[in-house]
Design an enzyme around this catalytic site. Sequence first.
Site, PDB file in Angstrom:
ATOM      1  N   TYR A 131       1.054 -54.711 -55.942  1.00 50.70           N
ATOM      2  CA  TYR A 131       1.245 -56.066 -55.967  1.00 50.70           C
ATOM      3  C   TYR A 131       0.443 -57.103 -55.123  1.00 50.70           C
ATOM      4  CZ  TYR A 131       4.919 -53.781 -58.826  1.00 50.70           C
ATOM      5  OH  TYR A 131       5.419 -53.073 -59.761  1.00 50.70           O
ATOM      6  N   ARG A 181       5.050 -49.273 -57.110  1.00 51.88           N
ATOM      7  CA  ARG A 181       4.992 -49.391 -55.817  1.00 51.88           C
ATOM      8  C   ARG A 181       4.685 -48.258 -54.889  1.00 51.88           C
ATOM      9  NH1 ARG A 181       6.935 -54.113 -53.392  1.00 51.88           N
ATOM     10  NH2 ARG A 181       8.498 -54.436 -55.380  1.00 51.88           N
ATOM     11  N   CYS A 236      -5.110 -74.169 -48.744  1.00 54.98           N
ATOM     12  CA  CYS A 236      -4.584 -75.400 -48.276  1.00 54.98           C
ATOM     13  C   CYS A 236      -3.114 -75.773 -48.445  1.00 54.98           C
ATOM     14  CB  CYS A 236      -5.376 -76.542 -49.305  1.00 54.98           C
ATOM     15  SG  CYS A 236      -7.092 -76.242 -49.018  1.00 54.98           S
ATOM     16  N   GLU A 237      -2.403 -74.514 -47.966  1.00 51.94           N
ATOM     17  CA  GLU A 237      -0.959 -74.552 -48.021  1.00 51.94           C
ATOM     18  C   GLU A 237      -0.438 -73.985 -46.571  1.00 51.94           C
ATOM     19  OE1 GLU A 237       1.410 -73.999 -51.155  1.00 51.94           O
ATOM     20  OE2 GLU A 237      -0.518 -74.469 -52.545  1.00 51.94           O
ATOM     21  N   ARG A 275       2.753 -62.218 -51.296  1.00 53.76           N
ATOM     22  CA  ARG A 275       3.895 -61.674 -51.407  1.00 53.76           C
ATOM     23  C   ARG A 275       4.684 -62.100 -50.291  1.00 53.76           C
ATOM     24  NH1 ARG A 275       5.403 -57.285 -50.586  1.00 53.76           N
ATOM     25  NH2 ARG A 275       7.335 -57.244 -51.957  1.00 53.76           N
ATOM     26  N   TYR A 311       7.954 -63.699 -51.519  1.00 56.68           N
ATOM     27  CA  TYR A 311       9.166 -63.034 -51.241  1.00 56.68           C
ATOM     28  C   TYR A 311       9.517 -62.962 -49.938  1.00 56.68           C
ATOM     29  CZ  TYR A 311       7.472 -60.949 -55.637  1.00 56.68           C
ATOM     30  OH  TYR A 311       6.899 -61.006 -56.652  1.00 56.68           O
ATOM     31  N   GLY A 337      10.974 -48.561 -59.317  1.00 54.46           N
ATOM     32  CA  GLY A 337      11.626 -49.266 -58.425  1.00 54.46           C
ATOM     33  C   GLY A 337      12.036 -48.669 -56.895  1.00 54.46           C
ATOM     34  N   GLU A 358       9.231 -44.300 -63.868  1.00 53.46           N
ATOM     35  CA  GLU A 358       7.948 -45.306 -64.057  1.00 53.46           C
ATOM     36  C   GLU A 358       7.603 -45.909 -62.505  1.00 53.46           C
ATOM     37  OE1 GLU A 358       8.536 -47.209 -68.379  1.00 53.46           O
ATOM     38  OE2 GLU A 358       9.122 -48.418 -66.637  1.00 53.46           O
TER      39      GLU A 358
END
Length: 452
Positions: free
Chosen positions: A410, A313, A381-382, A350, A354, A268, A310
């Site tokens: 990610y 990122r 197409c967005e 991402r 987010y 994290g 752990e």
Amino acid sequence: MAHIAHDPHARPDGKTTMELGAVLPLTAEVRHDHLFIGGVDTVELAQEFGTALYVMDEEHIRVQLRNYLEWTRYHWRDVDVVYAGKAFICKAMCRLVEEEGCYLDVSSGGELAIALAAGFPAQRILAHGNNKTIRELTECISFGVGRIVVDSLEELARIDRLALEQGTTQPILIRVTPGIVADTHEYIQTGAEDSKFGFGLRDGLAMEAVREAIALNGIDFKGLHMHIGSQIFALNSYAKAIEVIVHFMEEVRAKTGCVVAELDTGGGLGIAYGVPDEPATIKQYGKVIVDDIKEHCEQHALPVPRILVEPGRSIVANAGVTLYTVGTIKHIPGVRTYVAVDGGMTDNIRTALYDAHYEPTIANKAARPRDTVVTIAGKHCESGDVIAVDTPLQHTEDGDVLCVFATGAYCQSMASNYNKQVRPGVVFVRDDTARLVVRRETYEDLMRCDVE
Ligand code: LLP
């Protein structure tokens, strides 16, 4: 993100590439106006391997893993670093993690298969997931995965049965939800009580899971796990969670007589996506995790457990960049300028998911100041298919090589084939050399699974 509001305050920042500081890979430098990583010209990489392309600075990844080992073991010898494969995994990455003496966390049978195919020792693998399938559990047990992190009572019973069927006992950790809300995007908070992950403390489920685990013959209860979220800047979120979980360790000893031998505090630690971001350093993180565990154990007269961390990122994010070729540039007077690239939400979801922030540069104009403001759009197409909104960038032309920083975590691991886009390849660079570790997909790959 259906509508992208124009930021009337967006301004060019006049920064050159190297002024992007901690966002950059460690070995980034500018030579003759070109961005080099690992001593390799990224503009040449774009030509040789095509775009879109992920480029990873191998030295950066190794240094981060070593920093974690050094700054956690500095405070307590019995610490292991478990790289979270979900951030970025391929066979070359697994080998690198092994070479650096780290462990690996996998969160699916697919990640496990990649690790095993890379020759990663099963004993050094931890398996995660809130709903591991019977097949996944069977594979973990039969290949001898070092720890399964258990997420529910049903799963505990399943592991017990499968282990006994295979004539073995499976070492496990129990995942506890410490009830701490980390200061990060709500989609990546995981330690709160209302979470699909782990066993809650307040409702007594965690204690019930520990009791069960101790009692079952097919289970070897090793300790506890927690993970409070991702992209965390405030180290006091960890401090609070550690206080809670060590208190629980004391409760476990009092109620069961069992001394918890291992404590995994999850991952994290946040990273710098933009220039103003100032995440804690690995050194500061190591100190908080280990010192706080030691301090609270001392208060409760508990032996200090083996500690696992752990990170995902913070190992790979800043090591990686994505290279694109600029195509259409659309000026909409009074609105904004769209610079469209040959990738987008398929290789980096991402921003759409987010609202993530990314810093780009033009790799073939890297010494020049970023003196315009544009929005970098993908080719899909967005309208939400954007990588960076109202971002400073050098004057840009069709054919330029656009580099987006901090895409090592990610992005490749969350890539998709939407619009039947082929997913990019991955190149590792180090010591003036580039090696292709994942090739770009082909149209044939897109049809590989069609059976008629
Ligand atoms: N351990 C567990 C159990 C996890 O669930 C995660 C991440 C990690 C470790 C590694 O966390 P890190 O050090 O990478 O923050 N897709 C999101 C991030 C999801 C994180 C999921 N779990 C993003 O792109 O920001």
